[in-house]
Write an enzyme that holds these catalytic residues in place. Structure first.
Site, mmCIF file in Angstrom:
data_model
loop_
_atom_site.group_PDB
_atom_site.id
_atom_site.type_symbol
_atom_site.label_atom_id
_atom_site.label_comp_id
_atom_site.label_asym_id
_atom_site.label_seq_id
_atom_site.Cartn_x
_atom_site.Cartn_y
_atom_site.Cartn_z
ATOM 1 N N ARG A 82 0.864 -1.183 0.000
ATOM 2 C CA ARG A 82 0.000 0.000 0.000
ATOM 3 C C ARG A 82 0.899 1.231 0.000
ATOM 4 O O ARG A 82 1.685 1.440 0.926
ATOM 5 C CB ARG A 82 -0.910 -0.031 1.227
ATOM 6 C CG ARG A 82 -1.910 1.123 1.346
ATOM 7 C CD ARG A 82 -2.897 0.807 2.453
ATOM 8 N NE ARG A 82 -3.850 1.883 2.716
ATOM 9 C CZ ARG A 82 -3.774 2.729 3.733
ATOM 10 N NH1 ARG A 82 -2.760 2.643 4.598
ATOM 11 N NH2 ARG A 82 -4.692 3.650 3.901
ATOM 12 N N ASN A 158 -7.082 8.055 2.644
ATOM 13 C CA ASN A 158 -6.746 7.452 3.925
ATOM 14 C C ASN A 158 -7.554 8.088 5.057
ATOM 15 O O ASN A 158 -7.642 9.307 5.164
ATOM 16 C CB ASN A 158 -5.252 7.644 4.221
ATOM 17 C CG ASN A 158 -4.831 6.998 5.522
ATOM 18 O OD1 ASN A 158 -4.816 5.783 5.648
ATOM 19 N ND2 ASN A 158 -4.493 7.824 6.515
ATOM 20 N N GLU A 159 -8.194 7.252 5.868
ATOM 21 C CA GLU A 159 -8.893 7.679 7.084
ATOM 22 C C GLU A 159 -9.599 9.025 6.876
ATOM 23 O O GLU A 159 -9.249 10.031 7.497
ATOM 24 C CB GLU A 159 -7.903 7.729 8.247
ATOM 25 C CG GLU A 159 -7.277 6.369 8.479
ATOM 26 C CD GLU A 159 -6.241 6.339 9.589
ATOM 27 O OE1 GLU A 159 -5.968 7.399 10.166
ATOM 28 O OE2 GLU A 159 -5.712 5.247 9.866
ATOM 29 N N HIS A 225 -9.215 -0.078 9.819
ATOM 30 C CA HIS A 225 -7.905 0.054 10.439
ATOM 31 C C HIS A 225 -8.033 -0.353 11.906
ATOM 32 O O HIS A 225 -8.878 0.179 12.631
ATOM 33 C CB HIS A 225 -7.390 1.484 10.314
ATOM 34 C CG HIS A 225 -7.109 1.890 8.900
ATOM 35 N ND1 HIS A 225 -6.585 3.116 8.572
ATOM 36 C CD2 HIS A 225 -7.277 1.226 7.730
ATOM 37 C CE1 HIS A 225 -6.444 3.188 7.254
ATOM 38 N NE2 HIS A 225 -6.869 2.051 6.721
ATOM 39 N N TYR A 227 -6.444 -0.567 15.455
ATOM 40 C CA TYR A 227 -5.473 -0.154 16.465
ATOM 41 C C TYR A 227 -6.096 -0.360 17.844
ATOM 42 O O TYR A 227 -6.612 -1.432 18.143
ATOM 43 C CB TYR A 227 -5.011 1.278 16.202
ATOM 44 C CG TYR A 227 -4.210 1.416 14.925
ATOM 45 C CD1 TYR A 227 -2.883 1.010 14.859
ATOM 46 C CD2 TYR A 227 -4.797 1.921 13.770
ATOM 47 C CE1 TYR A 227 -2.147 1.113 13.694
ATOM 48 C CE2 TYR A 227 -4.062 2.029 12.588
ATOM 49 C CZ TYR A 227 -2.740 1.619 12.556
ATOM 50 O OH TYR A 227 -2.013 1.717 11.397
ATOM 51 N N GLU A 254 -5.031 -1.380 7.713
ATOM 52 C CA GLU A 254 -3.896 -1.037 8.571
ATOM 53 C C GLU A 254 -4.089 -1.729 9.909
ATOM 54 O O GLU A 254 -5.223 -1.911 10.365
ATOM 55 C CB GLU A 254 -3.806 0.474 8.843
ATOM 56 C CG GLU A 254 -3.322 1.324 7.709
ATOM 57 C CD GLU A 254 -3.118 2.777 8.147
ATOM 58 O OE1 GLU A 254 -2.974 3.022 9.376
ATOM 59 O OE2 GLU A 254 -3.104 3.657 7.268
ATOM 60 N N TRP A 283 0.775 -1.621 9.070
ATOM 61 C CA TRP A 283 1.410 -0.296 9.094
ATOM 62 C C TRP A 283 2.631 -0.377 9.993
ATOM 63 O O TRP A 283 2.519 -0.782 11.151
ATOM 64 C CB TRP A 283 0.451 0.753 9.635
ATOM 65 C CG TRP A 283 1.044 2.130 9.528
ATOM 66 C CD1 TRP A 283 1.910 2.715 10.410
ATOM 67 C CD2 TRP A 283 0.862 3.061 8.463
ATOM 68 N NE1 TRP A 283 2.271 3.960 9.969
ATOM 69 C CE2 TRP A 283 1.646 4.204 8.773
ATOM 70 C CE3 TRP A 283 0.132 3.051 7.273
ATOM 71 C CZ2 TRP A 283 1.705 5.310 7.944
ATOM 72 C CZ3 TRP A 283 0.189 4.165 6.454
ATOM 73 C CH2 TRP A 283 0.972 5.280 6.797
#
Length: 540
Positions: A82, A158-159, A225, A227, A254, A283
């Site tokens: 990516r 992105n985001e 994503h 996290y 991610e 990531w």
């Protein structure tokens, strides 16, 4: 909140137009070409299932590291990468740059996921742009993307929302997809969730079906994503299960093994992605700063310097090496081939000098039907540069070695299905003492400075002798409290306040009076305005 990268650099990207093959059977007018969605899965044009296994690469800020990084990422087994791009929030990556990046991805047999980072944290982070502005960027580089539908995924932005006004995500995403289709883009589209990609308010989860329907080609995959929001197995399973139940395609776009907002459960993320057939993209390769350096998978973009996170994602259970299958368009992806190639013969070293050597060995063979795709070279001792992933061969010339240093090397083969051979026996050799070539000089310029950091480039190394040199080393002193957070064009190591920079594999050889450059980024305590000093150079 989300990671921040310390940035330095500009941009690039690739292309060349491909005519589509004639289809065996007539297809609907809006049928997707190249990579496309089939139910919950991503498939290639020939219908072969493709489960993404790769990492993010911060090209926009470290353009000089992209070529070597792509080779390193491939050598560690990934089937995709990516690529971080910018349309102007940072130095813009224009069409020629994009074309070059795509070409490099293809040369390394990696599916190329291109993402516009300018949208990151829209509504919460200063400077972030809308998804509509991201589409303007994609239209501006369309010439680089046309004909690349077999190789490229467009990750629109992105985001694209922080934690403010996230209800706008659904309409903004649907409109962005419609604009891309209206402008002739036939690529597989990837869309990120709001809430800094983590969708903790479930806006993407609850509206994904409506967004999918807004795509006239029904060719959109959703990206979550993971996290700190996903720090338990229950949360991970519930989210993945919701998309599985809805029959909608999802990738983990991610994730990390640690984060400032909580400790992600990477073991469950990876095991559930594998058991459910979901792609994942970790990531990130290297270059993180601002307190999240622990998200680097390798140190200083060096594929042989894996961090603990890099070891986990590449070599751990359900990791990239174990689970990635190369795309069939590159000759891989044969799921029925589980036969490993034979172990290559023990390398023999010849032509050993102060900075290089040539290795040859008896080639591996493959009976599994996928064909040999390449080999890896591992430096066991005195190593400073990455594993080398190359096309199938039985020889290699190593450069950029250190004088009077012992090296131990083995080789292993990888076939087109991703199966790895055993390690050959080690060969041990010691480089010569060198000498003869001449001296060198070094100059350094602090290109830019800000409160707690600076970029020094170019650092110019010049061969002051009358004959060529094959390697060089620069040392300099960091002021107290300073650290190096990134470099390009050289491999940097630090001992106390002394930094040693050694040439990269491609810029160690300098003719008489010839020069080359490298650069680095440093951080310093707030209020400190000093920069490194005491630069000295040696060459051989």
């Amino acid at each position: 909140m989300k990671k921040r990268l310390r940035m330095a650099g500009a941009a690039i990207i690739p292309l060349f137009a491909l005519l589509l093959s004639m289809l065996v059977a007539a297809q609907p007018a809006n049928a997707a070409v190249g990579l496309h969605v089939s139910g919950r899965n991503i498939v290639e044009a020939n219908g072969s299932n493709l489960i993404l296994r790769g990492v993010s690469l911060p090209h926009a800020w470290y353009t000089g590291q992209t070529a070597s990084s792509l080779a390193g990422i491939k050598s560690l087994g990934a089937n995709s990468v990516r690529i971080v791009l910018s349309g102007g929030r940072w130095p813009a990556n224009g069409a020629s740059d994009v074309a070059n990046v795509i070409a490099q991805c293809k040369a390394n047999r990696l599916i190329c996921i291109l993402e516009n980072h300018d949208t990151t944290g829209y509504g919460e982070q200063s400077g972030a742009v809308t998804l509509d502005a991201a589409v303007d960027y994609w239209i501006s580089v369309k010439s680089a993307l046309a004909g690349q539908e077999d190789y490229v995924v467009l990750n629109i932005g992105n985001e694209p929302y922080g934690n403010n006004n996230v209800s706008g995500w659904t309409q903004a995403t649907s409109s962005a997809i419609s604009r891309l289709r209206g402008n002739g883009f036939q690529h597989l589209i990837m869309v990120d969730a709001p809430n800094w990609g983590q969708d903790w308010q479930f806006v993407m989860r609850d509206n994904a079906a409506a967004v999918a329907a807004a795509d006239s080609q029904r060719n959109t995959v959703f990206s979550i994503h993971m996290y700190g929001v996903f720090d338990t197995a229950a949360e991970i399973n519930a989210y993945l299960g919701a998309f599985q139940t809805a029959g909608l395609p999802l990738v983990i776009g991610e994730f990390g093994d640690n984060h400032s907002d909580g400790n992600p459960d990477e073991d469950t993320i990876m095991s559930q992605a594998q058991s459910r057939g979901v792609g994942y993209l970790g990531w990130s390769w290297s270059g993180n700063g601002g307190g999240v350096e622990y998200l680097d998978m390798v140190t200083n973009f060096n594929a042989s310097a894996l961090t603990s996170w890099g070891q986990r994602i590449f070599n751990g259970a359900n990791g990239i090496r174990q689970t990635a299958k190369e795309a069939t368009i590159f000759g891989g992806g044969n799921p029925s081939d589980t036969t490993a190639p034979t172990t290559p013969g023990t390398p023999a070293a010849s032509g050993v000098t102060s900075s290089g050597a040539t290795l040859t060995w008896t080639a591996s063979t493959d009976s599994g039907g996928s064909g040999l795709a390449g080999y890896n070279v591992y430096r066991e001792q005195g190593a400073t540069d990455p594993q080398l992933g190359q096309t199938a061969t039985n020889s290699i010339t190593l450069t950029g070695l250190s004088a009077s240093t012992q090296y131990q090397v083995y080789v292993r083969a990888r076939d087109g299905a991703g199966n790895l051979s055993g390690n050959s026996s080690l060969v041990t050799f010691t480089t010569t003492a060198g000498g003869g070539g001449g001296g060198c000089s070094v100059t350094a310029t602090a290109q830019s400075q800000w409160g707690n950091g600076y970029v020094v480039q170019p650092v110019t190394v010049t061969n002051t002798g009358t004959s060529p040199v094959t390697s060089w080393t620069v040392t300099f002193t960091l002021p107290s409290g300073h650290t190096v957070v990134g470099s390009w064009g050289a491999s940097l190591t630090t001992s106390g306040q002394t930094v040693t920079a050694r040439n990269a594999s491609y810029n160690g050889s300098l003719g008489a009076k010839a020069s080359t450059t490298f650069g680095f980024q440093g951080e310093r305590p707030s209020g400190n305005t000093s920069v490194p000093s005491g630069y000295t150079c040696t060459a051989s």
